[in-house]
Design an enzyme around this catalytic site. Structure first.
Site, PDB file in Angstrom:
ATOM      1  N   SER A 129       0.832  -1.202   0.000  1.00 39.75           N
ATOM      2  CA  SER A 129       0.000   0.000   0.000  1.00 39.75           C
ATOM      3  C   SER A 129       0.864   1.248   0.000  1.00 39.75           C
ATOM      4  O   SER A 129       1.942   1.272   0.575  1.00 39.75           O
ATOM      5  CB  SER A 129      -0.921   0.014   1.229  1.00 39.75           C
ATOM      6  OG  SER A 129      -1.666   1.215   1.281  1.00 39.75           O
ATOM      7  N   ASN A 187      -7.769  -2.059   2.770  1.00 42.56           N
ATOM      8  CA  ASN A 187      -8.498  -1.367   1.716  1.00 42.56           C
ATOM      9  C   ASN A 187      -9.946  -1.101   2.108  1.00 42.56           C
ATOM     10  O   ASN A 187     -10.520  -0.082   1.724  1.00 42.56           O
ATOM     11  CB  ASN A 187      -8.449  -2.191   0.421  1.00 42.56           C
ATOM     12  CG  ASN A 187      -7.093  -2.107  -0.262  1.00 42.56           C
ATOM     13  OD1 ASN A 187      -6.102  -1.731   0.358  1.00 42.56           O
ATOM     14  ND2 ASN A 187      -7.045  -2.447  -1.528  1.00 42.56           N
TER      15      ASN A 187
END
Length: 482
Positions: A129, A187
């Site tokens: 990420s 997420n």
């Protein structure tokens, strides 16, 4: 003669920046892309002057790697990953390591881990990420899969990861698909954070009639306190960008949001495991509702919005919105951790919840100040069942509760949709309630389906059935838990 430390396949934005990051940290990386033109353009462009090696076949890439070979896949999730692994296998040998760095579904990583284990190949499914900037300068990396691969890849991954207080935002997560599961939850929380910020923006824009520049100043101020986070920071940046006519660019963007599926996967997993992931679910549904643009335009012509004007004190309203955003954000993370705890029990993973918070403190999209408080909560009590029971978060929610309710009420009065704020508050009210109306629900189920119920005056696990109508029987349906 093999000379590269690690290989990387897939030279889109993330792949290119990861390759450059690896090179910057003293590791020799060999790259390959399905279309050779992209490899050449990368070597002649961003990689010019580096030690990165380009290849035009998988065979050449594998031949350039020292053993055990370590290869990162940065390709589209799903079937493309399986096809690439199939093409790689003839070039590999026992002990080699494949790292899937894409946004793969954790069930696919579970399967690939098991299949490759039988072939002697060590598979790692690693969530990454941070977007383009993170990949280039230090992402959050969440590796899981074959634990025997970790000592081999640990020095490289931890060197390129973001650092907070000297600690790399990269720790081993667990076996099988654990790494991609944690990335999936990340997420999902990202979906929730973005929706919450958007609802705060809408309350200020439509409820308080603040200008975009005024809202930007509010977010900049909030980013200096407990709401300090990457997403608040970039929101302020976005609100400062003007279009060619000098008007805020954000006002020119069509209000239909896209999604790639990871938020939906989080919701599906929560339903399968019976975890009330209400806020993230509403964030996903909010994007779905936004896509109904034509229907919304038609409905606006039929249903008039409430016309009552805001007549309160603006600073007090802003304070309430701040508190609602902060409290709802805490709920989002608490629900995410609830889901990971349930998944760990279901799939036999030993997740370190404090280390997960540490990994999310830097490099990733959801990095924020209170991740340090989450780390502290699990350091003090590794068996903590829910973040809402930790003293820090208890005090935070108690302090924010009054403003949370006022902000949510403001949205209701002004006809402003607040699915994430309101669902977070409903979850909080339900979680703190010793008694819920599920007793009536169980009676209804027993009435029409003989599904049985438990009694408050008898031990748990003892089930009863009543002939409610007088025309039923004494036979009860089987009982099961979701």
């Amino acid at each position: 003669m093999p000379q590269a430390d690690i290989g990387l396949i897939g030279l889109a934005v993330m792949g290119q920046n990861l390759a450059l990051n690896i090179n910057d940290h003293g590791y020799k990386v060999v790259v390959y892309n399905r279309t050779g033109e992209k490899t050449d353009a990368f070597l002649d462009g961003p990689a010019r002057g580096t030690d990165i090696i380009g290849t035009h076949t998988l065979e050449a890439l594998c031949a350039a790697l020292s053993r055990p070979r370590k290869i990162i896949l940065m390709v589209r999730a799903g079937a493309p990953v399986d096809r690439l692994i199939e093409q790689l296998l003839p070039c590999l040998e026992s002990g080699d390591i494949i790292i899937d760095g894409g946004n793969s579904r954790f069930t696919d990583s579970n399967r690939r881990y098991a299949e490759l284990l039988e072939k002697g190949i060590r598979f790692v499914g690693s969530g990454i990420s941070g977007g383009e900037e993170g990949a280039r300068h230090g992402p959050s990396i969440m590796p899981g899969g074959d634990p025997q691969a970790w000592p081999e890849i640990k020095p490289i991954l931890q060197s390129i990861a973001a650092k907070v207080d000297g600690e790399p935002c990269c720790q081993w997560v667990g076996e099988g698909g654990a790494g991609h599961y944690v990335k999936m939850v990340h997420n999902g929380i990202e979906y929730g954070d973005m929706q919450l910020i958007s609802e705060a923006y809408q309350l200020m824009r439509e409820g308080l009639h603040l200008s975009v520049d005024e809202i930007r100043a509010v977010f900049q101020r909030w980013n200096q306190g407990v709401l300090d986070s990457y997403l608040i920071e970039i929101t302020a940046d976005i609100l400062g960008v003007k279009d060619t006519d000098g008007a805020p660019l954000v006002d020119k963007i069509l209000d239909t949001a896209s999604q790639k599926g990871t938020g939906k996967w989080t919701g599906i997993s929560a339903l399968e495991l019976g975890v009330p992931l209400t806020l993230i679910g509403e964030a996903v549904f909010a994007r779905c509702l936004s896509s109904l643009k034509d229907q919304r335009l038609a409905a606006q012509q039929i249903y008039a919005a409430p016309r009552n004007a805001f007549d309160g004190e603006r600073d007090a309203a802003l304070s309430a919105i701040h508190d609602a955003l902060y409290a709802s954000k805490i709920i989002s993370y608490a629900q995410g951790y609830m889901l990971m705890r349930e998944a760990a029990a279901e799939y036999g993973w030993s997740l370190s919840y404090g280390d997960i918070a540490l990994m999310w403190r830097g490099g990733c999209i959801i990095r924020s100040r209170f991740l340090g408080n989450i780390k502290s909560a699990f350091t003090q009590n590794p068996e903590l069942t829910n973040l809402l029971l930790d003293a820090f978060f208890v005090e935070a929610l108690q302090s924010a509760e009054a403003g949370w309710r006022k902000a949510t009420a403001l949205g209701i009065e002004r006809g402003i949709a607040l699915p994430a704020f309101s669902s977070a508050l409903a979850f909080f009210d339900g979680y703190r309630s010793a008694r819920l109306p599920a007793n009536l629900l169980q009676a209804q189920r027993d009435y029409f389906g003989a599904h049985t119920y438990e009694r408050i005056d008898r031990p748990r696990g003892e089930f009863f059935h009543t002939d409610w109508s007088g025309t039923g029987g004494a036979t009860a349906s089987s009982t099961y838990e979701v």
